[in-house]
Design a protein around this motif. Structure first.
Motif, PDB file in Angstrom:
ATOM      1  N   UNK A  23       0.814  -1.200   0.000  1.00 27.59           N
ATOM      2  CA  UNK A  23       0.000   0.000   0.000  1.00 27.59           C
ATOM      3  C   UNK A  23       0.858   1.265   0.000  1.00 27.59           C
ATOM      4  N   UNK A  24       1.872   1.329   0.875  1.00 20.33           N
ATOM      5  CA  UNK A  24       2.704   2.531   0.953  1.00 20.33           C
ATOM      6  C   UNK A  24       3.565   2.695  -0.287  1.00 20.33           C
ATOM      7  N   UNK A  25       3.928   1.597  -0.941  1.00 21.38           N
ATOM      8  CA  UNK A  25       4.715   1.704  -2.170  1.00 21.38           C
ATOM      9  C   UNK A  25       3.883   2.318  -3.297  1.00 21.38           C
ATOM     10  N   UNK A  26       2.636   1.930  -3.377  1.00 22.39           N
ATOM     11  CA  UNK A  26       1.758   2.489  -4.400  1.00 22.39           C
ATOM     12  C   UNK A  26       1.540   3.975  -4.144  1.00 22.39           C
ATOM     13  N   UNK A  27       1.312   4.343  -2.877  1.00 19.04           N
ATOM     14  CA  UNK A  27       1.119   5.754  -2.543  1.00 19.04           C
ATOM     15  C   UNK A  27       2.360   6.587  -2.846  1.00 19.04           C
ATOM     16  N   UNK A  28       3.536   6.024  -2.596  1.00 16.40           N
ATOM     17  CA  UNK A  28       4.742   6.797  -2.860  1.00 16.40           C
ATOM     18  C   UNK A  28       4.934   7.038  -4.354  1.00 16.40           C
TER      19      UNK A  28
ATOM     20  N   UNK B  60       2.356   7.083  -6.624  1.00 15.97           N
ATOM     21  CA  UNK B  60       1.201   7.791  -7.166  1.00 15.97           C
ATOM     22  C   UNK B  60       1.067   9.200  -6.590  1.00 15.97           C
ATOM     23  N   UNK B  61       1.491   9.416  -5.327  1.00 17.59           N
ATOM     24  CA  UNK B  61       1.294  10.706  -4.679  1.00 17.59           C
ATOM     25  C   UNK B  61       2.613  11.449  -4.479  1.00 17.59           C
ATOM     26  N   UNK B  62       3.595  10.780  -3.889  1.00 12.24           N
ATOM     27  CA  UNK B  62       4.827  11.465  -3.494  1.00 12.24           C
ATOM     28  C   UNK B  62       5.672  11.892  -4.699  1.00 12.24           C
ATOM     29  N   UNK B  63       5.922  11.009  -5.625  1.00 15.07           N
ATOM     30  CA  UNK B  63       6.769  11.356  -6.770  1.00 15.07           C
ATOM     31  C   UNK B  63       6.150  12.446  -7.653  1.00 15.07           C
ATOM     32  N   UNK B  64       4.865  12.369  -7.992  1.00 10.13           N
ATOM     33  CA  UNK B  64       4.289  13.504  -8.733  1.00 10.13           C
ATOM     34  C   UNK B  64       4.283  14.792  -7.910  1.00 10.13           C
ATOM     35  N   UNK B  65       4.113  14.687  -6.595  1.00 11.15           N
ATOM     36  CA  UNK B  65       4.170  15.877  -5.749  1.00 11.15           C
ATOM     37  C   UNK B  65       5.531  16.534  -5.786  1.00 11.15           C
ATOM     38  N   UNK B  66       6.581  15.741  -5.746  1.00  6.30           N
ATOM     39  CA  UNK B  66       7.938  16.282  -5.840  1.00  6.30           C
ATOM     40  C   UNK B  66       8.151  16.913  -7.217  1.00  6.30           C
ATOM     41  N   UNK B  67       7.639  16.279  -8.254  1.00  2.51           N
ATOM     42  CA  UNK B  67       7.767  16.827  -9.599  1.00  2.51           C
ATOM     43  C   UNK B  67       7.049  18.163  -9.745  1.00  2.51           C
ATOM     44  N   UNK B  68       5.861  18.292  -9.174  1.00  3.86           N
ATOM     45  CA  UNK B  68       5.120  19.554  -9.234  1.00  3.86           C
ATOM     46  C   UNK B  68       5.872  20.633  -8.465  1.00  3.86           C
TER      47      UNK B  68
END
Length: 76
Positions: free
Chosen positions: A1-6, A8-16
């Motif tokens: 679960x946490x791998x999918x969130x990282x 789907x959420x964390x990497x695009x957030x860092x990119x933005x």
């Protein structure tokens, strides 16, 4: 679960955030702001123990002002 969130959420957030920083730096001017000698800033009760005693340890002459104003930086 946490791998999918990282992925789907964390990497695009860092990119933005990186894109936002890049776009803001494109419109940022490199000029120094006007020096205003406020009496409560740059108080030197005793000299710093390194160098000439007037520059902080991580002093940047283009960004950090001395108590008398910015240093002469004609190379910028």
């Amino acid at each position: 679960m946490w791998k999918i969130l990282s992925f789907v959420v964390a990497l695009p957030g860092v990119g933005v955030c990186m894109l936002n920083t890049f776009l803001k730096m494109q419109h940022h001017s490199q000029d120094q702001p006007e020096f205003v000698p406020y009496p409560h800033l740059r108080i030197r009760s005793k000299p710093f123990p390194w160098g000439d005693g007037n520059h902080s340890l991580f002093h940047n002459s283009h960004v950090n002002a001395l108590p008398t104003g910015y240093e002469d930086s004609s190379h910028h």
